[in-house]
Design a protein around this motif. Structure first.
Motif, short mmCIF file in Angstrom:
data_model
loop_
_atom_site.label_atom_id
_atom_site.label_comp_id
_atom_site.label_asym_id
_atom_site.label_seq_id
_atom_site.Cartn_x
_atom_site.Cartn_y
_atom_site.Cartn_z
N PRO A 11 0.84 -1.19 0.00
CA PRO A 11 0.00 0.00 0.00
C PRO A 11 0.88 1.24 0.00
CG PRO A 11 0.11 -0.89 2.21
CD PRO A 11 0.91 -1.82 1.33
N MET A 12 0.51 2.25 -0.76
CA MET A 12 1.35 3.44 -0.83
C MET A 12 0.53 4.70 -0.77
SD MET A 12 4.00 2.48 -3.79
CE MET A 12 5.28 1.27 -3.51
N TYR A 13 0.89 5.56 0.14
CA TYR A 13 0.24 6.85 0.23
C TYR A 13 1.33 7.90 0.37
CZ TYR A 13 -2.61 10.65 2.10
OH TYR A 13 -3.20 11.86 2.31
N ASN A 14 1.43 8.76 -0.61
CA ASN A 14 2.50 9.77 -0.66
C ASN A 14 3.88 9.17 -0.40
OD1 ASN A 14 0.43 11.53 -1.06
ND2 ASN A 14 0.49 12.43 0.98
N ALA A 97 5.75 0.36 2.30
CA ALA A 97 6.58 0.89 1.23
C ALA A 97 7.91 1.43 1.73
CB ALA A 97 5.83 1.99 0.50
N ASP A 98 8.01 1.66 3.03
CA ASP A 98 9.14 2.45 3.53
C ASP A 98 10.35 1.62 3.96
OD1 ASP A 98 8.05 1.26 5.68
OD2 ASP A 98 7.50 3.08 6.74
N LEU A 99 10.34 0.32 3.63
CA LEU A 99 11.43 -0.60 3.99
C LEU A 99 11.54 -0.84 5.49
CD1 LEU A 99 14.20 0.49 1.49
CD2 LEU A 99 12.69 -1.47 1.36
N ILE A 134 6.93 7.74 23.80
CA ILE A 134 5.52 7.81 24.18
C ILE A 134 4.69 6.93 23.25
CG2 ILE A 134 5.35 10.03 22.93
CD1 ILE A 134 3.13 9.37 25.87
N ARG A 135 5.10 6.88 21.98
CA ARG A 135 4.37 6.06 21.01
C ARG A 135 4.56 4.57 21.30
NH1 ARG A 135 4.32 7.03 14.46
NH2 ARG A 135 3.62 4.94 13.98
N SER A 136 5.80 4.19 21.63
CA SER A 136 6.06 2.79 21.99
C SER A 136 5.23 2.39 23.19
CB SER A 136 7.52 2.58 22.35
OG SER A 136 8.34 3.06 21.35
N GLY A 206 10.97 9.80 3.27
CA GLY A 206 9.60 10.28 3.48
C GLY A 206 9.27 10.25 4.96
N GLU A 207 8.00 10.50 5.28
CA GLU A 207 7.67 10.45 6.71
C GLU A 207 6.41 9.66 6.99
OE1 GLU A 207 5.94 14.91 7.13
OE2 GLU A 207 8.09 14.65 6.79
N THR A 208 6.22 9.33 8.28
CA THR A 208 5.10 8.47 8.65
C THR A 208 3.77 9.12 8.30
OG1 THR A 208 3.95 7.38 10.45
CG2 THR A 208 5.23 9.33 11.03
N1 UDP Z 1 -0.48 3.99 3.91
C1 UDP Z 1 -1.55 3.93 3.01
N2 UDP Z 1 -2.63 4.74 3.24
C2 UDP Z 1 -2.71 5.61 4.29
C3 UDP Z 1 -1.63 5.63 5.21
C4 UDP Z 1 -0.53 4.80 5.00
O1 UDP Z 1 -1.53 3.17 2.06
O2 UDP Z 1 -3.72 6.31 4.43
C5 UDP Z 1 0.70 3.11 3.69
C6 UDP Z 1 2.04 3.84 3.62
O3 UDP Z 1 2.28 4.32 2.33
C7 UDP Z 1 3.01 2.74 4.03
C8 UDP Z 1 2.20 1.94 5.03
O4 UDP Z 1 0.83 2.26 4.80
O5 UDP Z 1 3.37 1.92 2.95
C9 UDP Z 1 2.59 2.24 6.47
O6 UDP Z 1 2.59 3.63 6.69
P1 UDP Z 1 3.72 4.36 7.55
O7 UDP Z 1 5.06 3.82 7.20
O8 UDP Z 1 3.51 5.82 7.35
O9 UDP Z 1 3.29 3.93 9.01
P2 UDP Z 1 4.27 3.65 10.26
O10 UDP Z 1 5.32 2.69 9.79
O11 UDP Z 1 4.81 4.96 10.65
O12 UDP Z 1 3.36 3.03 11.28
#
Ligand code: UDP
Ligand code: MG
Length: 318
Positions: A11-14, A97-99, A134-136, A206-208
Motif C-alpha cells: 500500500p502506498m500513500y504519498n 513501502a518504507d522498507l 511515548i508512542r512505543s 519520506g515520513e510516517t
Molecule cells: N499507507 C496507506 N494509506 C494511508 C496511510 C498509509 O496506504 O492512508 C501506507 C504507507 O504508504 C506505508 C504503510 O501504509 O506503505 C505504512 O505507513 P507508515 O510507514 O507511514 O506507518 P508507520 O510505519 O509509521 O506506522
C-alpha cells in the motif's frame, strides 16, 4: 518443484521518495528467488504527490510491476484489501513501502512456506528503536489491553508484514467487513502461523503517514471490532451505579428520618448527579459507537474505488 508465483502487495500513500528504493530492494531479493515468478502489486491509495507517476514509470519498464490506483485516499486497510483481492500469487506478501518491513526476509519466508511447516509467516519487531518513547509505550499498552479484552491473540510488535498461502488470502478476503483491522483479521482466520523476529528499522525516506491521533482512532477501532467486552463494561458500570444509588437512597431516607432534613447536602447532590450523568453518557457513547459501526456495515459500501490500473481483470471495487 513447481514454480510458485509470489505477489508482493504494497500500500502506498504519498511515497514518491520510497517507491524507487523499494523497487530496487525487491529487485535484489527477487534475484534470490529465481525459482519463483514474481509480481509486485503497488496500491496507490490516492497519493497527492508523484507516487502514481513513479509507479507507472516502473510498470512501463518492468512487466512484473502491477498497480491499482484509488480515486481518493481510502486508508491503508482498504489498500491492503484491494491488494489482496487483485493479487494472483500462490504466495502473497503484504509489506509497507518504507522498507520498515525488510524485503531481505522474503527468501527465508518463502522457504518456510515451501517446507510446509506453516501456512503463513508473520513478523514482529522485538525492538522499537528509533520510535518516540511515548508512542512505543502507548502501543504496548494497546496490545496488552487488546489481548485482555478480545479473544484474538495479537503479539506485541506484530507487523502487518507477512507471507501467506493462497488459502489464507482467500479466507482473509472472505472477512469482508467494512471497518477493517488487518492484524485482528489475520489472527482471527487462524491457520498455522510462524513468527519471524527482527529489530526495528527506521523509515528509508519520506515520513510516517500516521499521526498520533490517527493511531489512537485505529486502536479504538481494533478493540471494538474484535470484542464486545466494552459493551459489557458499560452494562457493568450501569449495574454497579444503580445498586450504589439505591443504597445511597436508603441511607439518605434513614438519615432524614433520624436527623431531620437540614438543607445541607446540596453540594454532594450535585456531585452525584453530574457523576451519574457522566457515567451514563460514557456508556451511551460506547453503545453509540457500535451502532455507528453497524450502520457503516449495513450500508455495504465498497471498500475502495479504483480509478486506474494495469491489471486487466482487476476487481474494480468491493
Ligand atoms: N499507507 C496507506 N494509506 C494511508 C496511510 C498509509 O496506504 O492512508 C501506507 C504507507 O504508504 C506505508 C504503510 O501504509 O506503505 C505504512 O505507513 P507508515 O510507514 O507511514 O506507518 P508507520 O510505519 O509509521 O506506522
Ligand atoms: Mg512505516
Amino acid at each position: 518443484m513447481d514454480k510458485k508465483k509470489i505477489s508482493i502487495v504494497v500500500p502506498m500513500y504519498n511515497e514518491q521518495e520510497t517507491v524507487r528504493i523499494l523497487y530496487r530492494e525487491l529487485n535484489k531479493v527477487s534475484r534470490e528467488l529465481v525459482n519463483n515468478e514474481m509480481e509486485f502489486l503497488f496500491v496507490n491509495d490516492g497519493s497527492k504527490d508523484a507516487t502514481l507517476e513513479e509507479i507507472k514509470d516502473l510498470a512501463s519498464k518492468d512487466e512484473r510491476v502491477r498497480y491499482v490506483s484509488f480515486s481518493r485516499n481510502f486508508g491503508k486497510e482498504a489498500a491492503l484489501y484491494a491488494g489482496l483481492s487483485n493479487a494472483a500469487g500462490d504466495y502473497v506478501a503484504v509489506m509497507d513501502a518504507d522498507l520498515q518491513d525488510p524485503p531481505a526476509l522474503l527468501p527465508k519466508m518463502v522457504q518456510m512456506l515451501d517446507s510446509g511447516q506453516c501456512d503463513n509467516v508473520a513478523t514482529r519487531r522485538v525492538t522499537r528503536r528509533g520510535e518516540p518513547p511515548i508512542r512505543s509505550f502507548c502501543a504496548r499498552c494497546f496490545y496488552k489491553l487488546m489481548r485482555r479484552l478480545s479473544n484474538v491473540d495479537i503479539a506485541d510488535g506484530a507487523r502487518d508484514y507477512r507471507l501467506m498461502k493462497r488459502e489464507m488470502v482467500e479466507s482473509v478476503l472472505s472477512v469482508s467487513e467494512y471497518n477493517r483491522f488487518s492484524k485482528g483479521i489475520f489472527a482471527w482466520v487462524g491457520y498455522e502461523t510462524k513468527w519471524l523476529e527482527y529489530e526495528n528499522v527506521e523509515r528509508a525516506a519520506g515520513e510516517t503517514k500516521w499521526s498520533f491521533f490517527k493511531l489512537v482512532r485505529y486502536s479504538i477501532d481494533g478493540m471494538m471490532n474484535f470484542s464486545d467486552q466494552s459493551l459489557r463494561i458499560s452494562s457493568f458500570l450501569g449495574l454497579f451505579f444503580t445498586v450504589l444509588s439505591f443504597l445511597a437512597i436508603v441511607v439518605e431516607v434513614i438519615r432524614a428520618l433520624v436527623f431531620g432534613d437540614p438543607v445541607a447536602g446540596w453540594p454532594s447532590l450535585v456531585c452525584i448527579i453530574t457523576f451519574m450523568g457522566g457515567i451514563q453518557l460514557f456508556c451511551m457513547g460506547i453503545m453509540g459507537q457500535y451502532i455507528a459501526k453497524t450502520y457503516m456495515e449495513v450500508k455495504n459500501r465498497p471498500h475502495y474505488i479504483i480509478r486506474e490500473t494495469n491489471i486487466i481483470s482487476a476487481r474494480k471495487n468491493n
